[in-house]
Design a protein around this motif. Structure first.
Motif, PDB file in Angstrom:
ATOM      1  N   MET A  79      65.780  29.510  30.830  1.00 31.25           N
ATOM      2  CA  MET A  79      67.018  28.950  31.337  1.00 31.25           C
ATOM      3  C   MET A  79      66.965  27.427  31.396  1.00 31.25           C
ATOM      4  O   MET A  79      67.913  26.732  30.981  1.00 31.25           O
ATOM      5  N   GLU A  80      65.855  26.896  31.890  1.00 31.62           N
ATOM      6  CA  GLU A  80      65.715  25.445  31.992  1.00 31.62           C
ATOM      7  C   GLU A  80      65.752  24.788  30.616  1.00 31.62           C
ATOM      8  O   GLU A  80      66.442  23.773  30.412  1.00 31.62           O
ATOM      9  N   ASN A  81      65.010  25.362  29.651  1.00 29.33           N
ATOM     10  CA  ASN A  81      65.001  24.797  28.299  1.00 29.33           C
ATOM     11  C   ASN A  81      66.378  24.828  27.664  1.00 29.33           C
ATOM     12  O   ASN A  81      66.817  23.860  27.030  1.00 29.33           O
ATOM     13  N   LEU A  82      67.085  25.933  27.853  1.00 29.39           N
ATOM     14  CA  LEU A  82      68.409  26.074  27.239  1.00 29.39           C
ATOM     15  C   LEU A  82      69.405  25.110  27.867  1.00 29.39           C
ATOM     16  O   LEU A  82      70.152  24.423  27.156  1.00 29.39           O
ATOM     17  N   LEU A  83      69.417  25.025  29.187  1.00 26.52           N
ATOM     18  CA  LEU A  83      70.378  24.152  29.860  1.00 26.52           C
ATOM     19  C   LEU A  83      70.117  22.686  29.526  1.00 26.52           C
ATOM     20  O   LEU A  83      71.062  21.912  29.314  1.00 26.52           O
ATOM     21  N   GLU A  84      68.847  22.294  29.482  1.00 22.32           N
ATOM     22  CA  GLU A  84      68.530  20.908  29.129  1.00 22.32           C
ATOM     23  C   GLU A  84      68.975  20.591  27.713  1.00 22.32           C
ATOM     24  O   GLU A  84      69.498  19.502  27.437  1.00 22.32           O
ATOM     25  N   SER A  85      68.804  21.541  26.800  1.00 22.73           N
ATOM     26  CA  SER A  85      69.217  21.314  25.410  1.00 22.73           C
ATOM     27  C   SER A  85      70.733  21.278  25.276  1.00 22.73           C
ATOM     28  O   SER A  85      71.271  20.515  24.473  1.00 22.73           O
ATOM     29  N   ILE A  86      71.428  22.110  26.052  1.00 25.19           N
ATOM     30  CA  ILE A  86      72.892  22.095  26.015  1.00 25.19           C
ATOM     31  C   ILE A  86      73.417  20.724  26.414  1.00 25.19           C
ATOM     32  O   ILE A  86      74.318  20.164  25.780  1.00 25.19           O
ATOM     33  N   VAL A  87      72.827  20.167  27.473  1.00 24.71           N
ATOM     34  CA  VAL A  87      73.258  18.844  27.927  1.00 24.71           C
ATOM     35  C   VAL A  87      72.877  17.776  26.911  1.00 24.71           C
ATOM     36  O   VAL A  87      73.688  16.909  26.561  1.00 24.71           O
ATOM     37  N   ALA A  88      71.637  17.838  26.411  1.00 24.10           N
ATOM     38  CA  ALA A  88      71.161  16.806  25.489  1.00 24.10           C
ATOM     39  C   ALA A  88      71.922  16.826  24.171  1.00 24.10           C
ATOM     40  O   ALA A  88      72.219  15.764  23.607  1.00 24.10           O
ATOM     41  N   GLN A  89      72.237  18.021  23.676  1.00 22.18           N
ATOM     42  CA  GLN A  89      72.887  18.139  22.375  1.00 22.18           C
ATOM     43  C   GLN A  89      74.408  18.198  22.470  1.00 22.18           C
ATOM     44  O   GLN A  89      75.087  18.123  21.445  1.00 22.18           O
ATOM     45  N   GLY A  90      74.937  18.328  23.676  1.00 22.66           N
ATOM     46  CA  GLY A  90      76.378  18.486  23.820  1.00 22.66           C
ATOM     47  C   GLY A  90      76.871  19.755  23.166  1.00 22.66           C
ATOM     48  O   GLY A  90      77.959  19.787  22.560  1.00 22.66           O
ATOM     49  N   ALA A  91      76.087  20.824  23.256  1.00 22.71           N
ATOM     50  CA  ALA A  91      76.408  22.069  22.565  1.00 22.71           C
ATOM     51  C   ALA A  91      77.510  22.840  23.285  1.00 22.71           C
ATOM     52  O   ALA A  91      77.636  22.788  24.511  1.00 22.71           O
ATOM     53  N   THR A  92      78.284  23.560  22.495  1.00 22.97           N
ATOM     54  CA  THR A  92      79.346  24.404  23.046  1.00 22.97           C
ATOM     55  C   THR A  92      79.077  25.885  22.818  1.00 22.97           C
ATOM     56  O   THR A  92      79.740  26.730  23.418  1.00 22.97           O
ATOM     57  N   ILE A  93      78.121  26.182  21.947  1.00 23.12           N
ATOM     58  CA  ILE A  93      77.776  27.575  21.654  1.00 23.12           C
ATOM     59  C   ILE A  93      76.258  27.702  21.618  1.00 23.12           C
ATOM     60  O   ILE A  93      75.563  26.887  21.004  1.00 23.12           O
ATOM     61  N   ALA A  94      75.744  28.739  22.276  1.00 20.99           N
ATOM     62  CA  ALA A  94      74.310  29.013  22.273  1.00 20.99           C
ATOM     63  C   ALA A  94      74.082  30.456  21.839  1.00 20.99           C
ATOM     64  O   ALA A  94      74.695  31.380  22.373  1.00 20.99           O
ATOM     65  N   ILE A  95      73.227  30.620  20.855  1.00 19.24           N
ATOM     66  CA  ILE A  95      72.895  31.958  20.353  1.00 19.24           C
ATOM     67  C   ILE A  95      71.521  32.348  20.892  1.00 19.24           C
ATOM     68  O   ILE A  95      70.526  31.662  20.644  1.00 19.24           O
ATOM     69  N   ILE A  96      71.467  33.436  21.634  1.00 21.19           N
ATOM     70  CA  ILE A  96      70.204  33.945  22.153  1.00 21.19           C
ATOM     71  C   ILE A  96      69.778  35.109  21.270  1.00 21.19           C
ATOM     72  O   ILE A  96      70.409  36.165  21.264  1.00 21.19           O
ATOM     73  N   ASP A  97      68.720  34.902  20.516  1.00 18.08           N
ATOM     74  CA  ASP A  97      68.258  35.920  19.571  1.00 18.08           C
ATOM     75  C   ASP A  97      67.105  36.704  20.186  1.00 18.08           C
ATOM     76  O   ASP A  97      66.066  36.127  20.552  1.00 18.08           O
ATOM     77  N   ILE A  98      67.264  38.014  20.321  1.00 16.05           N
ATOM     78  CA  ILE A  98      66.244  38.850  20.958  1.00 16.05           C
ATOM     79  C   ILE A  98      65.560  39.767  19.946  1.00 16.05           C
ATOM     80  O   ILE A  98      65.036  40.815  20.314  1.00 16.05           O
ATOM     81  N   THR A  99      65.526  39.348  18.695  1.00 17.56           N
ATOM     82  CA  THR A  99      64.853  40.154  17.679  1.00 17.56           C
ATOM     83  C   THR A  99      63.402  40.404  18.041  1.00 17.56           C
ATOM     84  O   THR A  99      62.856  41.484  17.793  1.00 17.56           O
ATOM     85  N   GLY A 100      62.756  39.412  18.641  1.00 15.47           N
ATOM     86  CA  GLY A 100      61.348  39.543  18.994  1.00 15.47           C
ATOM     87  C   GLY A 100      61.078  40.133  20.356  1.00 15.47           C
ATOM     88  O   GLY A 100      59.920  40.182  20.787  1.00 15.47           O
TER      89      GLY A 100
END
Length: 291
Positions: free
Chosen positions: A190-211
């Motif tokens: 959660m921390e990594n994703l939220l920090e990246s959303i803010v840093a990249q200004g992302a509007t869409i995040a894909i969580i891949d659970i293949t592994g």
């Protein structure tokens, strides 16, 4: 330790230290202390000399209590040795043998140089043997704590490395998950994703659970927490990589993710592009373009 035996032990450690160190080093070598190459002979000899000096000072102060103030220097020295051996990959036996292998050289020195007072020599031998036994157990305890701390630190590092956030496109991030999701790892994710959303200004995040090997109710709750947190940061989430076996398990358990999911990361990426009004297509060849 009685006064006479204390004097025997302290005097012998003071006057015959080099002889005892030499015999101690020979026993450590015979036991394979230098075979792995994880420690050099000079370093090992320095540790032996330092330990004997600390032990001599502790006994000279008139105490045989290894937990007492007089043995503070001995414990600190052994703590450093045990912790370094834990990180260097020594086994608990190899670590404890650093202390236990001192007993034969000391006993031999007591018998050889102890003098005519046989009772004092016997008492000193018995007392120093018990002291070394307790110090050997102390090294094992310190080693175990150091190994546990090392394992926890390595697990944290692996957890951080196994949850990278990847920029697929402007405003689109991907978070490929590998392994089991527990509460602690979910927090890192959660921390990594939220920090990246803010840093990249992302509007869409894909969580891949293949592994991710299995998805049960608890795993689904962790995923939903991550999705909810991302939404609070202004990013929509897509989940990809749900295999047929996992889908059947989720239906059987009645687990509902309440989030758009796709079978593959490619499908989720295509949907994310479509939401941004973009699409990926094949590039026409030059001949086709000229015609």
């Amino acid at each position: 330790m009685a006064k006479a035996s204390k004097q025997v032990a302290s005097t012998l450690l003071d006057t015959h230290q080099s002889e005892i160190v030499q015999q101690w080093m020979r026993r450590l070598k015979d036991d394979g202390a230098l075979q792995s190459g994880r420690i050099r002979e000079g370093e090992l000899q320095t540790q032996c000399s330092d330990f004997l000096s600390q032990l001599r000072d502790a006994l000279a102060n008139g105490s045989s209590d290894v937990d007492g103030r007089e043995f503070t220097g001995v414990r600190e020295m052994l703590s450093g040795v045990s912790a370094s051996r834990a990180t260097q990959g020594f086994s608990p036996r190899e670590t404890a043998m650093f202390v236990f292998s001192l007993k034969p050289p000391l006993f031999e020195a007591f018998q050889k140089h102890g003098g005519a007072d046989a009772a004092a020599v016997l008492d000193a031998t018995s007392s120093i043997g018990m002291i070394l036994d307790r110090l050997g157990l102390f090294t094992t305890e310190v080693y175990q704590k150091a190994r546990e701390a090392l394992i926890v630190r390595q697990q944290q590092e692996i957890s951080e490395l196994s949850t990278p956030v990847i920029k697929l496109w402007d405003g689109i991030l991907a978070l490929p998950l590998i392994g089991t999701l527990d509460s602690q790892r979910t927090q890192v994710v959660m921390e990594n994703l939220l920090e990246s959303i803010v840093a990249q200004g992302a509007t869409i995040a894909i969580i891949d659970i293949t592994g991710v090997p299995t998805v049960d109710t608890l795993t689904a709750q962790h995923l939903l927490k991550t999705v909810a947190a991302a939404r609070l940061m202004g990013a929509d989430c897509l989940i990809s990589g749900i295999r047929p076996q996992i889908a059947q398990t989720m239906v059987h358990l009645g687990v509902e993710l309440n989030v758009v999911s796709k079978a593959t990361l490619a499908d989720a990426f295509a949907l994310a592009l479509a939401r941004q009004g973009r699409a990926v297509g094949k590039r026409r060849s030059d001949s086709a373009a000229e015609s």
